[in-house]
Structures are given as C-alpha cells and as structure tokens.
Design an enzyme around this catalytic site. Sequence first.
Site, short mmCIF file in Angstrom:
data_model
loop_
_atom_site.label_atom_id
_atom_site.label_comp_id
_atom_site.label_asym_id
_atom_site.label_seq_id
_atom_site.Cartn_x
_atom_site.Cartn_y
_atom_site.Cartn_z
N ASN A 1 -7.66 1.99 9.75
CA ASN A 1 -6.39 2.07 10.46
C ASN A 1 -6.69 1.94 11.95
OD1 ASN A 1 -5.40 2.65 7.95
ND2 ASN A 1 -4.87 4.77 8.39
N GLU B 1 -7.49 8.69 6.25
CA GLU B 1 -7.82 9.27 7.55
C GLU B 1 -8.35 10.71 7.51
OE1 GLU B 1 -4.58 6.77 10.26
OE2 GLU B 1 -4.35 8.93 10.00
N ARG C 1 0.85 -1.19 0.00
CA ARG C 1 0.00 0.00 0.00
C ARG C 1 0.88 1.24 0.00
NH1 ARG C 1 -2.41 3.07 4.69
NH2 ARG C 1 -4.02 4.40 3.77
N TYR D 1 -4.93 1.37 15.86
CA TYR D 1 -3.74 1.30 16.71
C TYR D 1 -4.09 1.15 18.19
CZ TYR D 1 -1.04 2.92 12.67
OH TYR D 1 -0.46 3.02 11.44
N GLU E 1 -3.80 -0.12 8.18
CA GLU E 1 -2.67 0.16 9.05
C GLU E 1 -2.90 -0.47 10.40
OE1 GLU E 1 -1.54 4.28 9.45
OE2 GLU E 1 -1.77 4.68 7.31
N HIS F 1 -2.85 11.25 0.83
CA HIS F 1 -2.36 10.88 2.15
C HIS F 1 -1.79 12.14 2.80
CE1 HIS F 1 -1.08 7.27 4.68
NE2 HIS F 1 -0.65 8.32 5.37
#
Length: 512
Positions: free
Chosen positions: A331, A190, A100, A333, A399, A144
């Site tokens: 994504n 995002e 990616r 985390y 991600e 991005h």
Amino acid sequence: MMRTVLLIALLNIGFGSVSVLGADSYSRQDFPPGFIFGSGTSAYQVEGAANEDGRTPGVWDTFTHQGFVDGDTGDVAADGYHKYKEDVQLMVETGLDAYRFSISWPRLLPKGRGAVNPKGLQYYNNLINELISHGIQPHVTLFHYDHPQVLEDEYGGWLSRKIVKDFTDFADVCFREFGDRVSYWTTLNEPNVYVIGGYDTGTSPPRRCSSPFGSNCTEGNSSTEPYLAAHHILMAHGSVVRLYREKYQEKQAGFIGINLLVFGYVPLTNSTEDVVATQRAKDFFTGLFMNPLLFGDYPDTVKRNAGLRLPAFTNYESELVKGSFDFVGVNYYYTLTVKDNSDALKSEHRDFTADIAAEMAPFDKTASLPESAMRSWGLELVLEDFKQAYGNPVIYIHENGQISPRNSSLEDISRVKFLHSNIWGLLDAVRNGSNVRGYFIWSFLDVFEFFGGYKSSYGLYYVDRDVPELKRYAKFSAHWFSHFLKGGNVSSDQVIRRATSSSPVSDNHFFQ
C-alpha cells in the site's frame, strides 16, 4: 540541497529524468500481458449490516461506538452487504479485472472460533460467485484490522499467542469454503501500521498505549506491546501460510502473501546522519516484517534499539516465518523526508516510535521537482527498494489513492492527476525490472475511512449518504480509470481538458 539529493537518487537507481519528467501518455497495453488492474474496499469499511444476520462486534465496532472517529461508525458504511450486486455491476462497467476485499472475522465466526455463521458464509459465497460470474477475480484479505471483540476481551487479541491458533482456524474455514474460487489470499493488511496505532499511540483499536507516548488509553504499554503484537502477527501469518501450503495450495492452485503500508523515504539532507536515519526508518516500518519473512529474523537495527523488548525468534519460529509468502501486497500513498533524531535513543524509557530515532514529514510539495513527478517517483523508489533489499519479490500494489473531502465535486481532477502519475511511475518501475503483477486503486467506493469516517473519501464512486438508497455516482476518476482499463491512451492533456471543460462528468469527449 534537496534537488541535488533527489537527482543523485534518480541516477543511482537507474531512472532517467526523461522517463519521470517527459511525455506521459500511456495505455494498459504498455503493461505486461496478464497484469491485473483492480480496486478494493474492506469489510468493516464497506459492508455495514453490523448487527445483522449473526455478526458480532469487532474491535473497530467498539472503537467507533466510543466516539473516536468523530462519532461516525461502520454500522451502515456503504451498505455493501445488501448492495453487492449493484456494486459488482459497477465494477463490470468500469472494466475491473479484480476486486480486493476482506472477510469479516466476526461475521463468519461470531464467537471468534467454532461454529460458522451460515448467513455470513452465504454472503461471501454470493459475493464471490457474483464476481466470478462477471469475470472479476476475487482477491481476499483475511484480516483487515477487525478481529472479534470477544477474543480481545477473552485474552487480549494479538497480545496473546492464543490468537495464532484462532486465526489459523479462521483461515482454515475460509480456504475450505472459498478456496475453490479464490486464488489470491492475503493474510493481514498493514500489520506494520496496526501495531503502532493499536499498541503504541492508541489512535486505533484496540486502543492500547501508555503515557507519555499515547493518549485516550485506559491500559497498555507502548514500550513493549507493539513488538509483542508484531511477533504474534508474524507467527499467525506463518502458521496460516503453512496450513495453506500443506493442505490447500496444490489442489486450489492459489497464491498467498501479506500486505504492508510502505512509504517512499528521502533523506532530508545528504548528511551521513540523515542517510543512516532513512535506512533505520525502512528497517522499522518495512524490515520489521520483511526481514523475518525473507531471512527468519528481525533487522539488526531493530534488535539493537528495541533490545529485550523485542521477542527473539526460536529456531521453530524462524523456520515457520522464513519464506512464508508468494507475493507481497504494497500500500503506497506518500513519500516522506527523514531527519536523524538520535537523541531519542538517550532516553531509557522509549516506545516504538522513539526507537526509530528519526523525524519524518511529508515530502515538500514545493520542492523543485513537479508534484506529479514527485509522486510517481516515490512509488518507483519504493519498488526499487524492494528489488534491491528483498530480492525483487512478486508484488501487488494493493492500495494507491488520494484523499479528498467527501462532499467535494465529482470532478476529482486532483485524484486523476495523482492516479495518472502513480500508474506512470509504476510503468517505469515495471520496465526497470520490478516484479509487480497488479495494481489496485483505493478505494472503489466512498467508504467509512478508518481515520476520517465519512468526512473524507478515496472512492472512484461517490456514495450519497443523504438518501436512504446510498446511491452511487461515478466521479471523473471512475471514467478516467475505465477509459484506461478498456485500452484507451491516457495523458495529462486529457486531465487539463477536463479541468477546463464545461461538459458534464459523464461526457468522455475529452478522452478522444
């Protein structure tokens, strides 16, 4: 109290305690056929060559050169622009199915629109061809965080509706030039985070905010601009998807979606106030984009708290956005606890953050559930939320990774524990019916991190910035992931053996 809330949540969403806390050995054969495993980077973070071959500055160039990332810039980054062949070879050795990456808008269209930069076009063609020649799928993100500074200067970037046409034209170039080889397109990365950092707190470009909500900004309005930028982003996304579907999709047989940063959310207590605040946090961070994409309008909570500061959809806009995705990139985390802060709504002058009316903090690692179980459970919770609230859309985990100091050891045991527990949690979610089709580790290399520069890293491969060649070295996590990708079983026992082994990191005896 926390233990009770978590156990109730696990039972309610159908996860047995055995699956979270039990034996943790698995292999990629446990995933459905065709499930994609990869890793990623983004243009400004990996390419470097910021002033070469016709590329003009983007908003991140401006931001970093003003010193807002401790003096670090992406001028050189990991020099992926010159070292892409070497990096693709590492991907082959690792065993990636897919890579990616993003296309730099100011590299491909230096003026933001109009003439295509032939050197930029050549670079992306070369990269895509190199990937495909080695059997690696390119998954491409169009935006991005790096729109051209020239468009920011001309009309304010995402604050102006003019960017809808310019972004659509940029996407048109990408589909036309690369779509015969690229089957997976993501419009924006995002945007839910981008509008907060760029237009509320001012902690990221284009660094717009207003007192008392943000600092280090010379202009902006934290009360209105995050919502205005979000609205234009949705319009641009919808416009690009419509273009792709009408002009390219049938011929190129590809897929297009959008990407969001998503947290796991846990009420701090089981009080009604904290439970309601948890849903409010989801509405603002995820629903701000997912609700329009599915239903054609913003969540009622967001409309109520933001009031007239939130643009209203016209019928045309609603139809443009509704249904405009084939997949959602996620994504993930962290998992956060949420505490109600309804008092924030008593102020007449509020920003996006105050409108959420909640206090959020990282999930307490000292809670009774083990750290590894907590992390995997957080990803499962996110995916269950998408299944229940948004109709179980096709999802790619774009991600997932763990930060560490850049100069820490190649023996990144903690990162492997994190990846192991998250992929294990992902497997549980897939078995429970989540419509996930792929998983990408962030990041393939140690790159320029947007909120840490070169002092922090997420990479599977260490980049030695102390030598001009920027030599790459495999970390333990790269060997671990490669073993998994090539069909080997992985378990926490292997990580424990690695942690107690005196053998060099390249020695894979502990995978046997």
